[in-house]
Design a protein around this motif. Structure first.
Motif, PDB file in Angstrom:
ATOM      1  N   ALA A   1       0.536   5.587   0.666  1.00 31.82           N
ATOM      2  CA  ALA A   1      -0.279   6.751   1.019  1.00 31.82           C
ATOM      3  C   ALA A   1       0.189   7.928   0.168  1.00 31.82           C
TER       4      ALA A   1
ATOM      5  N   LYS B   1       0.850  -1.191   0.000  1.00 29.99           N
ATOM      6  CA  LYS B   1       0.000   0.000   0.000  1.00 29.99           C
ATOM      7  C   LYS B   1       0.886   1.240   0.000  1.00 29.99           C
TER       8      LYS B   1
ATOM      9  N   THR C   1      -5.142  12.861   1.956  1.00 33.81           N
ATOM     10  CA  THR C   1      -4.362  11.644   1.748  1.00 33.81           C
ATOM     11  C   THR C   1      -5.283  10.502   1.359  1.00 33.81           C
TER      12      THR C   1
ATOM     13  N   THR D   1      -5.053   6.172   0.416  1.00 32.23           N
ATOM     14  CA  THR D   1      -4.224   4.974   0.451  1.00 32.23           C
ATOM     15  C   THR D   1      -4.518   4.169  -0.798  1.00 32.23           C
TER      16      THR D   1
END
Length: 162
Positions: A122, A120, A129, A131
């Motif tokens: 961000a 993952k 933000t 993800t």
């Protein structure tokens, strides 16, 4: 910085935990940030494409650098600085690295596109933000928030799994 031409690329090894490949027609700057609370390597992709691969575990133990003499304590036996963090930026986004593989592209309009290949990532733009999980991508245009993560087209997802 590193600037690659049409038929060139550069592999950059940032210690045991990070590898970056600067792809053709790209411009990337590297910088160290040393302070009381931060011991970081900064990478700025100004334009072009960059493939990044990071392993979990960070860049060494948490460290503080308060004076020039303290810098000596942060250097390994081989003369390499241990980094607590790696910070990636483009003209329109900040990218938080969390043990993953991803491709970052910055075009002529300074639009950033990030595709997560493993793990993952961000991505932050204009104080928001998102993800981005494996098999998804996001786009960050200048002065805008990142788009919600979108799945890759099926043909690209098949190529990732092979």
């Amino acid at each position: 910085g590193i600037e690659t031409k049409t038929k060139s690329f550069v592999d950059v090894n940032l210690g045991r935990t990070a590898e970056i490949q600067v792809l053709p027609k790209s411009l990337v700057y590297f910088d160290m940030q040393l302070s009381k609370r931060i011991n970081a390597q900064r990478v700025l992709l100004q334009r072009g494409r960059m493939f990044s691969k990071f392993k979990r575990g960070g860049f060494g133990k948490k460290s503080k650098v308060t004076k020039a003499k303290d810098l000596k304590k942060k250097v390994t036996k081989k003369g390499k600085l241990k980094f607590r963090r790696l910070r990636l930026k483009t003209p329109t986004a900040r990218i938080a690295v969390k043990g993953t593989e991803f491709l970052t592209v910055v075009d002529k309009k300074k639009t950033t596109e990030l595709t997560t290949l493993e793990g993952k990532v961000a991505v932050t733009g204009k104080r928001k933000t998102v993800t981005v999980p494996r098999g998804y991508y996001t786009i960050v245009k200048k002065g805008r928030e990142p788009t919600p993560p979108r799945p890759l087209p099926p043909a690209l997802e098949i190529q990732l799994s092979e």
